[in-house]
Design an enzyme around this catalytic site. Structure first.
Site: not given
Ligand code: PGA
Length: 251
Positions: A10-12, A96, A98, A168, A174, A214, A235
């Site tokens: 997932n490149w975000k 997700h 976020e 997650e 992160g 992570s 990520g």
């Protein structure tokens, strides 16, 4: 049952057009001989078309990080499942953390997105996970069980082959602080039990549950060795070819 490992990046909101294309070119070469695991990248919307073309003919699938819960019409700023399919996207992330935390997406909206993603022909990765506060107050199972159950409301067993679950824990995303193998194992086992109750044991046994938070080259093998962990949603470590390839090729 042995489930085929699924490693997703997932490149975000990272990378740009040039570095995204370079990354996917390196990945397509790097996974050329890898047939025993599925690999996908999730670039930002504006790069999807180009990344799909760069990945064409390879083992690298391309997914979107989000989609609209409606099919078409007056929804300014949104992108539909059909539009994603139109440019060759095969996968989509839903829920997700976020999206849930920063953009207020709740379980009902996530459910509508799951339904739309499937109806539009996409493979959906439904993300669930508890916050640190929820874990510390022993509400992990309650929260992830609710997110899973509500997220899959109305989804029949026949559609499950186009669903992956990603566990997650929010406190691990992160932060460099991954869940221990015991914590991941417990949560994944619990989720599989919930799936078994919602559907049946056979269906629950065949669905893949990725761990995310992570994941790095040096902890992926231990996490993947946990019986109910069938893949990783990565990520930060998916933004560089060498680290993502090391994760994809874990032994
Ligand atoms: P991370 O992100 O690997 O950078 O922790 C995981 C994710 O949000 O999917």
């Amino acid at each position: 049952m042995k489930r085929k490992p699924f490693l997703a990046g997932n490149w975000k909101m990272n990378l740009d057009r040039k570095s995204g294309v370079e990354l996917v070119r390196a990945l397509r070469d790097g996974v050329a001989g890898v047939g025993d695991r599925d690999v996908a990248v999730f670039p930002p919307f504006v790069y999807l078309d180009e990344i799909v073309r760069a990945a064409a003919g390879s083992n690298v699938r391309v997914g979107a990080q989000n989609l609209c819960d409606e099919k078409n019409g007056a929804f300014t700023g949104e992108v539909s499942a059909e539009m994603l399919r139109d440019v060759g996207v095969t996968h989509v992330l839903v829920g997700h953390s976020e999206r849930r935390q920063l953009y207020g997406e709740g379980d009902e909206l996530c459910n509508r997105k799951v339904v739309r993603g499937l109806a539009g022909g996409l493979h959906v990765i439904l993300c669930v996970g508890e916050t640190l506060e929820e874990r510390d107050s022993n509400r992990t199972e309650h929260v992830i069980g609710r997110q899973l159950t509500k997220g899959l409301a109305g989804i029949d067993a026949g559609s499950l082959e186009r669903i992956t679950i990603a566990y997650e824990p929010v406190w691990a995303i992160g932060t460099g602080r991954n869940a221990t193998t015991a914590q991941a194992g417990e949560a994944h086992r619990y989720l599989r039990g919930v799936l078994s109750g919602l559907y049946d044991e056979r269906a629950a046994d065949s669905i893949r549950i990725q761990y995310g938070g992570s994941v790095k080259p040096d902890n992926v093998a231990a996490l993947m060795a946990v019986p109910d962990v069938d893949g990783a949603l990565v990520g930060g470590a998916s933004l560089k070819a060498d680290s993502f390839l090391a994760i994809v090729r874990y032994k």
